[in-house]
Design a protein around this motif. Sequence first.
Motif, short mmCIF file in Angstrom:
data_model
loop_
_atom_site.label_atom_id
_atom_site.label_comp_id
_atom_site.label_asym_id
_atom_site.label_seq_id
_atom_site.Cartn_x
_atom_site.Cartn_y
_atom_site.Cartn_z
N PRO A 1 0.83 -1.21 0.00
CA PRO A 1 0.00 0.00 0.00
C PRO A 1 0.86 1.25 0.00
CG PRO A 1 0.05 -0.97 2.19
CD PRO A 1 0.77 -1.92 1.29
N ALA A 2 0.42 2.26 -0.77
CA ALA A 2 1.09 3.55 -0.76
C ALA A 2 0.32 4.55 0.11
CB ALA A 2 1.21 4.09 -2.19
N SER A 3 -1.01 4.46 0.07
CA SER A 3 -1.84 5.31 0.93
C SER A 3 -3.23 4.69 1.02
CB SER A 3 -1.94 6.73 0.38
OG SER A 3 -2.55 6.75 -0.89
N VAL A 4 -3.88 4.87 2.16
CA VAL A 4 -5.22 4.34 2.40
C VAL A 4 -6.06 5.43 3.05
CG1 VAL A 4 -6.59 2.51 3.47
CG2 VAL A 4 -4.24 2.03 2.74
N THR A 5 -7.27 5.67 2.53
CA THR A 5 -8.12 6.73 3.07
C THR A 5 -8.88 6.25 4.30
OG1 THR A 5 -10.05 6.13 1.74
CG2 THR A 5 -8.44 7.60 0.72
N GLU A 6 -9.37 7.20 5.07
CA GLU A 6 -10.17 6.87 6.25
C GLU A 6 -11.49 6.22 5.84
OE1 GLU A 6 -9.68 6.84 9.55
OE2 GLU A 6 -7.59 7.18 8.96
N LEU A 7 -12.01 6.59 4.67
CA LEU A 7 -13.25 5.97 4.20
C LEU A 7 -13.08 4.46 4.09
CD1 LEU A 7 -16.11 6.13 2.98
CD2 LEU A 7 -15.04 6.54 0.75
N TYR A 8 -11.94 4.04 3.54
CA TYR A 8 -11.72 2.60 3.39
C TYR A 8 -11.45 1.95 4.75
CZ TYR A 8 -10.38 -1.77 1.17
OH TYR A 8 -10.33 -3.08 0.77
N ARG A 9 -10.69 2.63 5.61
CA ARG A 9 -10.42 2.05 6.94
C ARG A 9 -11.70 1.91 7.75
NH1 ARG A 9 -5.00 1.73 7.69
NH2 ARG A 9 -3.67 3.15 6.48
N ASP A 10 -12.62 2.91 7.61
CA ASP A 10 -13.90 2.80 8.30
C ASP A 10 -14.69 1.61 7.79
OD1 ASP A 10 -13.37 4.99 9.82
OD2 ASP A 10 -14.51 6.40 8.56
N SER A 11 -14.62 1.37 6.47
CA SER A 11 -15.32 0.23 5.89
C SER A 11 -14.77 -1.08 6.43
CB SER A 11 -15.21 0.28 4.37
OG SER A 11 -15.86 -0.82 3.79
N ILE A 12 -13.46 -1.16 6.61
CA ILE A 12 -12.85 -2.37 7.15
C ILE A 12 -13.36 -2.63 8.57
CG2 ILE A 12 -10.66 -3.38 7.92
CD1 ILE A 12 -9.30 -1.92 5.61
N PRO B 1 -17.35 -7.17 8.31
CA PRO B 1 -16.68 -8.34 8.87
C PRO B 1 -15.85 -9.14 7.87
CG PRO B 1 -19.01 -8.83 8.50
CD PRO B 1 -18.83 -7.38 8.19
N ASN B 2 -15.86 -8.74 6.60
CA ASN B 2 -15.15 -9.51 5.58
C ASN B 2 -13.64 -9.28 5.69
OD1 ASN B 2 -14.22 -10.83 3.32
ND2 ASN B 2 -15.71 -9.93 1.92
N PRO B 3 -12.83 -10.31 6.01
CA PRO B 3 -11.38 -10.13 6.15
C PRO B 3 -10.70 -9.80 4.84
CG PRO B 3 -11.96 -12.46 6.24
CD PRO B 3 -13.25 -11.71 6.26
N ALA B 4 -11.36 -10.03 3.71
CA ALA B 4 -10.73 -9.74 2.42
C ALA B 4 -10.47 -8.26 2.25
CB ALA B 4 -11.62 -10.24 1.29
N LEU B 5 -11.31 -7.39 2.84
CA LEU B 5 -11.10 -5.96 2.70
C LEU B 5 -9.79 -5.52 3.34
CD1 LEU B 5 -14.67 -4.48 3.33
CD2 LEU B 5 -13.56 -5.07 1.17
N LYS B 6 -9.47 -6.10 4.49
CA LYS B 6 -8.20 -5.79 5.15
C LYS B 6 -7.04 -6.34 4.34
CE LYS B 6 -5.19 -4.81 8.44
NZ LYS B 6 -4.01 -5.43 7.81
N HIS B 7 -7.23 -7.49 3.74
CA HIS B 7 -6.15 -8.14 3.00
C HIS B 7 -5.77 -7.36 1.74
CE1 HIS B 7 -3.42 -11.35 2.30
NE2 HIS B 7 -4.02 -11.80 1.19
N VAL B 8 -6.70 -6.55 1.21
CA VAL B 8 -6.42 -5.76 0.02
C VAL B 8 -5.23 -4.85 0.24
CG1 VAL B 8 -7.32 -3.95 -1.49
CG2 VAL B 8 -8.78 -5.86 -0.84
N ILE B 9 -5.12 -4.25 1.42
CA ILE B 9 -4.06 -3.26 1.67
C ILE B 9 -2.89 -3.84 2.45
CG2 ILE B 9 -5.66 -1.31 1.52
CD1 ILE B 9 -5.71 -1.29 4.61
#
Length: 750
Positions: free
Chosen positions: A485-496, A500-508
């Motif tokens: 990862p180069a950068s991750v927004t708060e919108l995506y972190r809030d979604s994680i 409950p899907n662990p795949a979202l965390k695994h993306v970054i």
Amino acid sequence: MIKNLAYFTLTSVILLSACSTTKDLPAGQKLYTGAEINFTDKDLPKKEKSFLKSDLQGLLRPKPNGKIGPFRFKLWVYQKTRTTKTKGLKHWLNTKFGEPPVLVSAVDLVQNSSILQNRLQNRSYFQAQVAGDTVGKEKVAKAVYTVSAGPSYKYRNIIWPSGTNPLDSAIAATAGETILKKGDQYNLDAIKAERLRIDARLKEKGFYYFAPENLIFSAFDTTVAGHQIDARIKIKDDVSDRARQVYKINKIYVYPNYSLRDTALKLDSALSYRWYNIIETRRRTVRPFVFKNTVLLHPGEVYNRTDHNNSLNRFVELGPFKFVKNRFEDVTTDSAKLNVFYFLTQYPRKTLSFDALVRTTSANYNGTQLNINWRHRNAFKGAEALTVTLFGSTDGQIAANNGGYALSQVGIQTTLSWPRFISPFNFSADNAYIPRTNFSLGYSIINRSQLYNLSSFNGSFGYQWKQSVHKQHELNLLMVTYVKPASVTELYRDSIRRTPNPALKHVIDPQFTFGPTYSYTYTNTTETYRTNTVYYNGRVSLSGNVLGIVSGADTLAGNAKKLFGTNYNQYVKLENEFRFFHKLGPKSTVAARVIASAGLPYGNSTILPYSQQFFIGGANSLRGFRARSIGPGTVDPLSANPNGFIGDQSGDIKLEANVEYRPHLFSIVYGALFFDAGNIWNAKSYATLPGGTFNKKFLTQLATDAGFGLRFDASILVLRTDFGFPLTRPYKSDTANDKMVFNLAIGYPF
């Protein structure tokens, strides 16, 4: 009342349109509306009669004005845009879209009757009689052809040459493969095809100068009841001695830098290499060893057409050569030996090109890509192709509701391709296709709008080869991918945090994948004459298997292993896709697809890397749902996202089936009626994703949709619009309110 008015209006429009295309006809002339063929034979089988009618209709001339439904649109345009001007909008519409009236006076009944009679006689109806007449009304008329076919004549015996000379023996040896069978109807087209078949077999036996025209087929009535004939196959008496001889290869010459300005053969400058000779009097541009995989003919061997054609195809596939010309010459007039010459004209060695592409990605997004390509076709004088591509792309989905978060990339990709196997083992093949060894390196920056940026590095080394025109293989001994990862927004972190899907965390998460892949493809879809065609692709991917097993990697036991400071992925993945196409007519098709794929993370991984996960939904998948919005299992993707954001729903297992009816409507426009079903699941259970694991109730968890659409098929580009309607969802949700999804895409979905 309204319904009856609509019917009345439609009928009136059709009648007025029909009248409008006949009122401007020349005085005393009638519009030709087509032809009707009637058989008087009562004992002719219905299926045979239908086949003959279809065959004969295609021979009749002229063709009537084309129609869209009952309306002769092109004729109407022609009449409404008639002008004496040679420029302007009216002239353009008149010449490009208009069609002048086809008059019944243009129909030659005698000529057409003769053509139909000749066709029937060529199809075994030797006693056929045809008479033509016209039947019409005040403004329109049609042609009516009355046919008396008579009996059909069939083969009783096929008589082959019985002589002992080499040519007679070679022809007789092909009898086992003949397409002329006892009991079959006489057919001139089959006889022509049989001559070509025999000639092709003789070319494999060295009869270089033989031609199909050297054969004669005579059929004669046996006067036996049942209308039987005997067919005799013989060589014409005036066939030359050269056509009767078996030729062998003498010497082979290759000209790697041939030019029309310098046509001298220069045989005294030949450089002998293995079994062929290189003639390149100026500076050497291609090293001689390059042609050992292309020159399949050998001195002293009997000439054969297969090696001849395969050699030509391989010269073209090498890459550096724009034109390939081949010539065979007699060594002397009284010897049965041939010298072989290959004249090769090169492309410019270095090229710079710019590409602008519209596409649909494997992730079911539509977008554009711009490429700047630099290419060297002969990088190290061994026909190696070196390509460097700078690219930028952007992709998104056009749907009824939220269009998703756009995906964009910029990067560089470098590929070096050798036209041979680079291997310690010696592989050889004699088909028409050059095997390739490929090495690639690339880097890209991936931006998911408003969500995250990823840096991706990739590299691969492997082989590509075609076993035949239908079968292709690709083996990558090593594929390496590193994503961080180069950068991750708060919108995506809030979604994680909410999802409950662990795949979202695994993306970054930093991801390191390395291992072999193998892909096999079979297809005969290019053979458009077939009623049924198929496509199959199977792919096996591995990552970190040997290293993980040797090192005892086990993430669940707290024994995660790293390579170059990063946890590496360990998995096995199998993908299968099967497509089936059935032609209902010249331009209408039923297409079906089945996908069954699965990946198993183990050892050093608990989940597949993001790039290897399965997704479903979108313009090329379940068209009643937005891209990546279904699964895993019965999980409701909206339940934890009150703001409407849906992360990429992914899984380890994917099942999907699609069927589509594609009727031709008019011009380049095709229709579509479709049904889709499918879902994804996890291979392992997660407490945070109840219902997301594959189980025996998987059939009840399929999402389904149906819909319709249009395809604008201009051959070089297919623009597609689909309206998909969800039928069933694998989950119960009060938040799923989408009733229809509109998809705009490039190309067919499968």
